[in-house]
Design a protein around this motif. Structure first.
Motif, mmCIF file in Angstrom:
data_model
loop_
_atom_site.group_PDB
_atom_site.id
_atom_site.type_symbol
_atom_site.label_atom_id
_atom_site.label_comp_id
_atom_site.label_asym_id
_atom_site.label_seq_id
_atom_site.Cartn_x
_atom_site.Cartn_y
_atom_site.Cartn_z
ATOM 1 N N ALA A 1 0.830 -1.205 0.000
ATOM 2 C CA ALA A 1 0.000 0.000 0.000
ATOM 3 C C ALA A 1 0.866 1.258 0.000
ATOM 4 O O ALA A 1 2.023 1.253 0.434
ATOM 5 N N ALA B 1 -4.244 2.771 0.898
ATOM 6 C CA ALA B 1 -4.833 1.798 -0.029
ATOM 7 C C ALA B 1 -3.775 1.349 -1.021
ATOM 8 O O ALA B 1 -2.708 1.961 -1.136
ATOM 9 N N ALA C 1 -7.140 0.545 6.517
ATOM 10 C CA ALA C 1 -7.151 0.341 5.073
ATOM 11 C C ALA C 1 -8.456 -0.354 4.658
ATOM 12 O O ALA C 1 -9.135 -0.940 5.497
ATOM 13 N N GLU C 2 -8.801 -0.300 3.467
ATOM 14 C CA GLU C 2 -8.299 0.543 2.420
ATOM 15 C C GLU C 2 -9.168 1.783 2.315
ATOM 16 O O GLU C 2 -10.381 1.701 2.430
#
Length: 184
Positions: A25, A140, A111-112
Motif C-alpha cells: 500500500a 490503499a 485500510a483501504e
C-alpha cells in the motif's frame, strides 16, 4: 455530540491493517507507524482499541495474508471484529461492542481508504456516531489499472470531503495522528 444517548466515550477503530491488504500500500511504513502511535496513545489514555479484520475468497481467514502486520499487536482484552463486507458494522458485532463500552465517537484508521475505510466511516456516521478520520493513518493499494485515481489522490480526496461531512447532531473531522486526542 453523537446522537447515541448515554454514549460519551471514544474508541480507536483499526480497520484491516493486514499483510495482504497493506504490504504494498501507498506509504505503508509511515501509515503503520502512525497507527502504532495511535494504539499506544489510546492504551495510555484508557481508550478502547477495537480491531477489525476482513476475510473473503481472496483473503482467506487463517492465511498469512489475513494476519495483521507484525508492527501492530492486539492485546487479548481488545475486541476483534471479523468482517466480510466493506462496512465494519455489516454482519458483525461491532455495534454491540461499542454500545457495551458506551462509545459514541470513533477515531478511525487503517485500510483501504477507497473501500472499507469509506464504507465504515459513512456507516458509523449514519448510525449516529461522531467520526474522526485520522488523515495520515489510512491507505490503499494502487487501483489505477481499473480507472481509479492514484492512491495519494484517493487519500487526499477522502480527507477533503470528510472534513466537510455534516448531519444533525453528529460531527465529522479529519485530524493528523499526532494531533489526536481521545479525551476531547
Amino acid at each position: 455530540m453523537t446522537t447515541l444517548p448515554g454514549r460519551p466515550n471514544t474508541a480507536l477503530l483499526i480497520i484491516d491493517v493486514q499483510k495482504g491488504v497493506v504490504d504494498e500500500a501507498y506509504g505503508r511504513g509511515s501509515v503503520v507507524a502512525n497507527i502504532a502511535s495511535l494504539v499506544e496513545k489510546a492504551r495510555v489514555e484508557g481508550t478502547p482499541v477495537v480491531w477489525v479484520q476482513h476475510s473473503d475468497e481472496e483473503l482467506q481467514k487463517g492465511s498469512e495474508a489475513w494476519e495483521y502486520v507484525p508492527e501492530l499487536v492486539r492485546r487479548e482484552a481488545e475486541p476483534l471484529v471479523h468482517k466480510s463486507y466493506g462496512d465494519s458494522f455489516e454482519g458483525t458485532d461491532l455495534e454491540d461492542i461499542l454500545a457495551r463500552a458506551g462509545v459514541g465517537r470513533l477515531v478511525v484508521a487503517g485500510a483501504e481508504t477507497d473501500a472499507c475505510i469509506r464504507s465504515t466511516i459513512h456507516g458509523a456516521f449514519t448510525r449516529g456516531y461522531d467520526v474522526t478520520l485520522v488523515g495520515d493513518a489510512h491507505t490503499a493499494g494502487d487501483k489505477s489499472a481499473w480507472g481509479a485515481p492514484p492512491v495519494e489522490a484517493v487519500i487526499a480526496h477522502t480527507n477533503l470531503y470528510w472534513q466537510f461531512q455534516d448531519a444533525p447532531g453528529r460531527t465529522a473531522a479529519v485530524t493528523r495522528a499526532e494531533d489526536i486526542s481521545f479525551t476531547g
